[in-house]
Design a protein around this motif. Structure first.
Motif, PDB file in Angstrom:
ATOM      1  N   ALA A   1      -0.299  -0.331 -13.673  1.00 55.54           N
ATOM      2  CA  ALA A   1       1.030   0.468 -14.418  1.00 55.54           C
ATOM      3  C   ALA A   1       0.532   1.266 -14.652  1.00 55.54           C
ATOM      4  O   ALA A   1       0.874   2.502 -15.625  1.00 55.54           O
ATOM      5  N   THR A   2      -0.402   0.234 -15.966  1.00 55.71           N
ATOM      6  CA  THR A   2      -1.233   1.058 -17.220  1.00 55.71           C
ATOM      7  C   THR A   2      -1.966   2.742 -16.761  1.00 55.71           C
ATOM      8  O   THR A   2      -1.630   3.702 -17.755  1.00 55.71           O
ATOM      9  N   PRO A   3      -2.819   2.648 -15.884  1.00 48.62           N
ATOM     10  CA  PRO A   3      -3.987   3.384 -15.963  1.00 48.62           C
ATOM     11  C   PRO A   3      -3.177   4.534 -15.202  1.00 48.62           C
ATOM     12  O   PRO A   3      -3.930   5.521 -15.071  1.00 48.62           O
ATOM     13  N   LEU A   4      -2.270   4.253 -14.731  1.00 51.26           N
ATOM     14  CA  LEU A   4      -0.905   5.432 -13.508  1.00 51.26           C
ATOM     15  C   LEU A   4      -0.130   6.235 -14.248  1.00 51.26           C
ATOM     16  O   LEU A   4       0.011   7.089 -14.311  1.00 51.26           O
ATOM     17  N   PHE A   5       0.017   5.483 -15.623  1.00 54.12           N
ATOM     18  CA  PHE A   5       1.083   5.643 -16.958  1.00 54.12           C
ATOM     19  C   PHE A   5       0.380   7.133 -17.820  1.00 54.12           C
ATOM     20  O   PHE A   5      -0.089   8.526 -17.839  1.00 54.12           O
ATOM     21  N   LEU A   6      -0.938   6.481 -18.215  1.00 58.37           N
ATOM     22  CA  LEU A   6      -2.055   7.141 -18.282  1.00 58.37           C
ATOM     23  C   LEU A   6      -2.907   8.587 -18.083  1.00 58.37           C
ATOM     24  O   LEU A   6      -2.614   9.878 -18.481  1.00 58.37           O
ATOM     25  N   ALA A   7      -2.735   8.175 -17.190  1.00 56.28           N
ATOM     26  CA  ALA A   7      -3.061   9.459 -15.797  1.00 56.28           C
ATOM     27  C   ALA A   7      -1.932  10.490 -14.975  1.00 56.28           C
ATOM     28  O   ALA A   7      -2.393  12.033 -14.966  1.00 56.28           O
TER      29      ALA A   7
ATOM     30  N   ALA B   1       0.993  -0.886  -0.035  1.00 56.45           N
ATOM     31  CA  ALA B   1      -0.083  -0.053   0.299  1.00 56.45           C
ATOM     32  C   ALA B   1       0.930   1.171   0.165  1.00 56.45           C
ATOM     33  O   ALA B   1       0.466   2.229  -0.967  1.00 56.45           O
ATOM     34  N   ALA B   2       1.927   1.542   0.926  1.00 60.03           N
ATOM     35  CA  ALA B   2       2.938   2.564   0.864  1.00 60.03           C
ATOM     36  C   ALA B   2       3.882   2.757  -0.552  1.00 60.03           C
ATOM     37  O   ALA B   2       4.166   3.627  -0.887  1.00 60.03           O
ATOM     38  N   ALA B   3       4.260   1.493  -0.871  1.00 61.11           N
ATOM     39  CA  ALA B   3       4.650   1.462  -2.615  1.00 61.11           C
ATOM     40  C   ALA B   3       3.553   2.483  -3.354  1.00 61.11           C
ATOM     41  O   ALA B   3       4.363   2.868  -3.966  1.00 61.11           O
ATOM     42  N   SER B   4       2.501   2.139  -3.516  1.00 63.48           N
ATOM     43  CA  SER B   4       1.676   2.140  -4.268  1.00 63.48           C
ATOM     44  C   SER B   4       0.630   3.360  -4.475  1.00 63.48           C
ATOM     45  O   SER B   4       0.801   4.292  -5.565  1.00 63.48           O
ATOM     46  N   LEU B   5       0.990   3.572  -2.795  1.00 55.79           N
ATOM     47  CA  LEU B   5       1.195   5.058  -2.735  1.00 55.79           C
ATOM     48  C   LEU B   5       1.967   6.468  -3.046  1.00 55.79           C
ATOM     49  O   LEU B   5       1.753   7.484  -3.670  1.00 55.79           O
ATOM     50  N   ALA B   6       3.237   5.745  -2.342  1.00 57.40           N
ATOM     51  CA  ALA B   6       4.331   6.009  -3.256  1.00 57.40           C
ATOM     52  C   ALA B   6       4.568   6.724  -4.946  1.00 57.40           C
ATOM     53  O   ALA B   6       4.513   7.878  -5.369  1.00 57.40           O
ATOM     54  N   ALA B   7       3.926   5.383  -5.820  1.00 55.11           N
ATOM     55  CA  ALA B   7       4.310   5.453  -7.030  1.00 55.11           C
ATOM     56  C   ALA B   7       3.341   6.546  -7.586  1.00 55.11           C
ATOM     57  O   ALA B   7       3.590   7.652  -8.538  1.00 55.11           O
ATOM     58  N   VAL B   8       1.792   6.658  -7.281  1.00 59.71           N
ATOM     59  CA  VAL B   8       0.623   7.354  -7.656  1.00 59.71           C
ATOM     60  C   VAL B   8       1.675   8.676  -7.039  1.00 59.71           C
ATOM     61  O   VAL B   8       1.316   9.471  -8.144  1.00 59.71           O
ATOM     62  N   VAL B   9       1.769   8.793  -6.201  1.00 60.88           N
ATOM     63  CA  VAL B   9       2.004  10.467  -6.282  1.00 60.88           C
ATOM     64  C   VAL B   9       3.414  10.706  -7.024  1.00 60.88           C
ATOM     65  O   VAL B   9       2.865  11.796  -7.546  1.00 60.88           O
ATOM     66  N   LEU B  10       4.251  10.092  -7.014  1.00 63.43           N
ATOM     67  CA  LEU B  10       5.629  10.550  -7.747  1.00 63.43           C
ATOM     68  C   LEU B  10       5.446  10.515  -8.926  1.00 63.43           C
ATOM     69  O   LEU B  10       5.560  11.575 -10.838  1.00 63.43           O
ATOM     70  N   SER B  11       4.166   9.739  -9.630  1.00 66.78           N
ATOM     71  CA  SER B  11       3.933   9.828 -10.766  1.00 66.78           C
ATOM     72  C   SER B  11       2.966  11.093 -11.637  1.00 66.78           C
ATOM     73  O   SER B  11       3.200  11.194 -12.483  1.00 66.78           O
ATOM     74  N   LEU B  12       2.089  11.474 -10.440  1.00 69.56           N
ATOM     75  CA  LEU B  12       1.657  12.017 -10.901  1.00 69.56           C
ATOM     76  C   LEU B  12       2.538  13.791 -10.668  1.00 69.56           C
ATOM     77  O   LEU B  12       1.490  14.423 -11.739  1.00 69.56           O
ATOM     78  N   ARG B  13       3.254  14.033 -10.200  1.00 73.04           N
ATOM     79  CA  ARG B  13       4.476  14.794  -9.776  1.00 73.04           C
ATOM     80  C   ARG B  13       5.141  15.049 -10.799  1.00 73.04           C
ATOM     81  O   ARG B  13       5.796  15.932 -11.721  1.00 73.04           O
ATOM     82  N   SER B  14       5.389  13.634 -11.578  1.00 68.57           N
ATOM     83  CA  SER B  14       6.728  14.044 -12.435  1.00 68.57           C
ATOM     84  C   SER B  14       7.003  12.809 -13.514  1.00 68.57           C
ATOM     85  O   SER B  14       6.415  12.137 -13.265  1.00 68.57           O
ATOM     86  N   ILE B  15       6.542  13.203 -14.785  1.00 69.88           N
ATOM     87  CA  ILE B  15       6.616  12.225 -15.528  1.00 69.88           C
ATOM     88  C   ILE B  15       7.955  11.059 -15.835  1.00 69.88           C
ATOM     89  O   ILE B  15       7.234  10.028 -16.486  1.00 69.88           O
ATOM     90  N   ARG B  16       8.972  11.575 -15.529  1.00 65.29           N
ATOM     91  CA  ARG B  16       9.734  10.942 -15.548  1.00 65.29           C
ATOM     92  C   ARG B  16       9.923   9.635 -14.380  1.00 65.29           C
ATOM     93  O   ARG B  16       9.951   8.320 -14.934  1.00 65.29           O
ATOM     94  N   TRP B  17       9.355  10.002 -13.214  1.00 62.29           N
ATOM     95  CA  TRP B  17       8.866   8.831 -12.366  1.00 62.29           C
ATOM     96  C   TRP B  17       7.887   8.031 -13.152  1.00 62.29           C
ATOM     97  O   TRP B  17       7.840   6.129 -12.996  1.00 62.29           O
ATOM     98  N   ALA B  18       6.636   8.387 -13.901  1.00 63.37           N
ATOM     99  CA  ALA B  18       5.889   7.745 -14.469  1.00 63.37           C
ATOM    100  C   ALA B  18       6.747   6.821 -15.305  1.00 63.37           C
ATOM    101  O   ALA B  18       5.891   5.901 -15.287  1.00 63.37           O
ATOM    102  N   TRP B  19       7.555   7.726 -16.169  1.00 64.43           N
ATOM    103  CA  TRP B  19       7.814   6.514 -17.735  1.00 64.43           C
ATOM    104  C   TRP B  19       8.773   5.689 -16.380  1.00 64.43           C
ATOM    105  O   TRP B  19       8.790   3.920 -17.026  1.00 64.43           O
TER     106      TRP B  19
END
Length: 456
Positions: free
Chosen positions: A84-90, A39-57
């Motif tokens: 990861a796909t819907p997260l990357f699209l967001a 859960a913590a890793a997922s939350l961190a991935a969501v926050v980082l991805s939405l704040r930085s396209i580099r993290w998302a990629w």
């Protein structure tokens, strides 16, 4: 002076308490600890991805490489790319909201959309009408949809290709390095990395090498650092013992030689001489290699349809062709995605369900000629969207060769790799973030605005 030690002591004490609680929870309630970490890793991935396209990629690319990791939920197989796909699209949407100039347009996006929607729709329809196991066919339709859904959005956003290529190479290189090290410890295994199987790993490596070839003309993207990082990738490809990937790698190598023929003539001539000697040696030992499980046997029989897996695949292809020819009007839309093992639950070896390895034949079997037409629209639209088509030919050829003997249509990585070449063709159509930063720096230095030139 006494405030800082007290504050440091409090922080240290809090850290010790937190660490003790985490360790105790992990030992006493391991399931809860695993859930908490996920859960913590997922939350961190969501926050980082939405704040930085580099993290998302980076997260998305890692998920593409880890297509062999999976778990089952209610008889449905879930892979990292599903999450990861819907997260990357967001993240792409969030990025374009922050950077409107990153939005791009491709005149072939309509064709890509029509091809994607049509292919998945035909698969859903034929699966519901003709598949012996409708639920299994529909699950494959979902997997295909997840693989394709990011294609069009990727072609509509101009990314930083220097970072995309550098980070992707670093991630795949790390996986390849660990895999090669594992092979050194146990040479009896085939390298598969985090992929579903060695053949998929071979296709993954060949595809990314094709991407590197495409961007190699831009020294700002494929730098010496990137080339150094990419070193373990072809080694891992070779050790997958995937003969189709070997052929794809050879084609890319020939293209590299042609591109650099005038710059490194001596190196190329020496390479051709070494290759000729190797072929002569393999011809000499062709009939003396008896064990079909060895690496040398696969090298000698790189193209062989009379024995081994080559003969096995050819036998299954003939069965599929006979079954397609025996159909009525259902041949128009096929019998549903991945239905060949449903109609052939036992293969010729009486070991497991039959697997139709050729993507081209599987398309006609699963979605018929209508679905194949939609697939052609998608593929042609992708290729037409590439500006430097000559540089993209090795990538498309490598994927076409690999998919001829291993069906990778269900995974997202080949589609993403092709979409990156389309994105690259549109990246120069808009002013980038780097150009805007340069304007701002020039403005702060007091340089007149009319002297700043940005390529449109």
């Amino acid at each position: 002076m006494s405030v800082r030690p007290d504050r440091s002591s409090a922080e240290l004490g809090g850290f010790i308490v937190l660490a003790f609680s985490a360790v105790y929870t992990a030992l006493a309630i391991p399931l809860a600890a695993i859930v908490a970490v996920c859960a913590a890793a997922s939350l961190a991935a969501v926050v980082l991805s939405l704040r930085s396209i580099r993290w998302a990629w980076c997260i998305y690319f890692s998920a593409l490489c880890a297509n062999g990791l999976q778990f089952t939920v209610s008889n449905f197989t879930v892979r990292p790319e599903y999450i990861a796909t819907p997260l990357f699209l967001a993240a792409l949407y969030s990025y374009t909201c922050r950077e409107p100039d990153a939005r791009s347009r491709s005149p072939f996006a309509v064709g890509m959309t029509i091809g994607t929607v049509g292919l998945v729709s035909v698969g859903l329809t034929s699966g519901m009408l003709f598949a012996p196991e409708t639920a299994a066919s529909l699950r494959m339709a979902v997997q295909l949809g997840v693989a394709l859904i990011a294609v069009v959005p990727l072609t509509r956003v101009a990314l930083d290709h220097g970072f995309v290529v550098r980070s992707g190479t670093a991630i795949l290189s790390a996986i390849s390095t660990v895999s090669v090290a594992g092979f050194v410890l146990d040479p009896s295994t085939r390298v598969d990395g985090l992929a579903f199987e060695p053949n998929i790993m071979g296709c993954l490596c060949a595809g990314w090498i094709g991407v590197l070839y495409y961007f190699a003309g831009d020294r700002a993207v494929v730098t010496r650092q990137v080339l150094f990082l990419a070193g373990p990738i072809p080694i891992a490809l070779i050790l997958t013992t995937t003969r189709a990937a070997w052929i794809a790698l050879a084609i890319i190598a020939v293209c590299v030689m042609v591109r650099n023929a005038t710059r490194y003539p001596i190196t190329i001539i020496c390479s051709l001489v070494a290759f000729t000697l190797a072929v002569a040696y393999l011809h000499e030992v062709y009939y003396r290699v008896g064990d079909a499980d060895t690496f040398l046997w696969r090298v000698v029989h790189v193209i062989d349809t009379e024995s081994g897996t080559g003969a096995y695949r050819l036998q299954l292809w003939n069965i599929a062709i006979d079954q397609i020819a025996a159909r009525d009007w259902s041949a128009v839309i096929g019998t549903g995605l991945n239905t060949f093992p449903q109609f052939n639950p036992v293969d010729p070896t009486n070991v497991a369900a039959a697997y139709l390895s050729s993507m081209w034949l599987a398309l006609i079997y699963d979605v018929g000629f209508v679905g194949f037409a939609f697939f052609a629209v998608l593929g042609v639209s992708l290729f037409l969207g590439v500006r430097h088509k000559k540089q993209a030919i090795p990538l498309f050829a490598a994927l076409a060769i690999c998919t001829s003997v291993t069906n990778v249509i269900w995974f997202a990585f080949p589609w993403v790799f092709m979409a990156l070449t389309v994105t690259a063709s549109r990246a120069g159509s808009k002013s980038t973030s780097a150009a805007r930063d340069a304007r701002r720096r020039s403005h702060h230095r007091g340089r007149p605005r009319h002297r700043v030139v940005v390529n449109a």
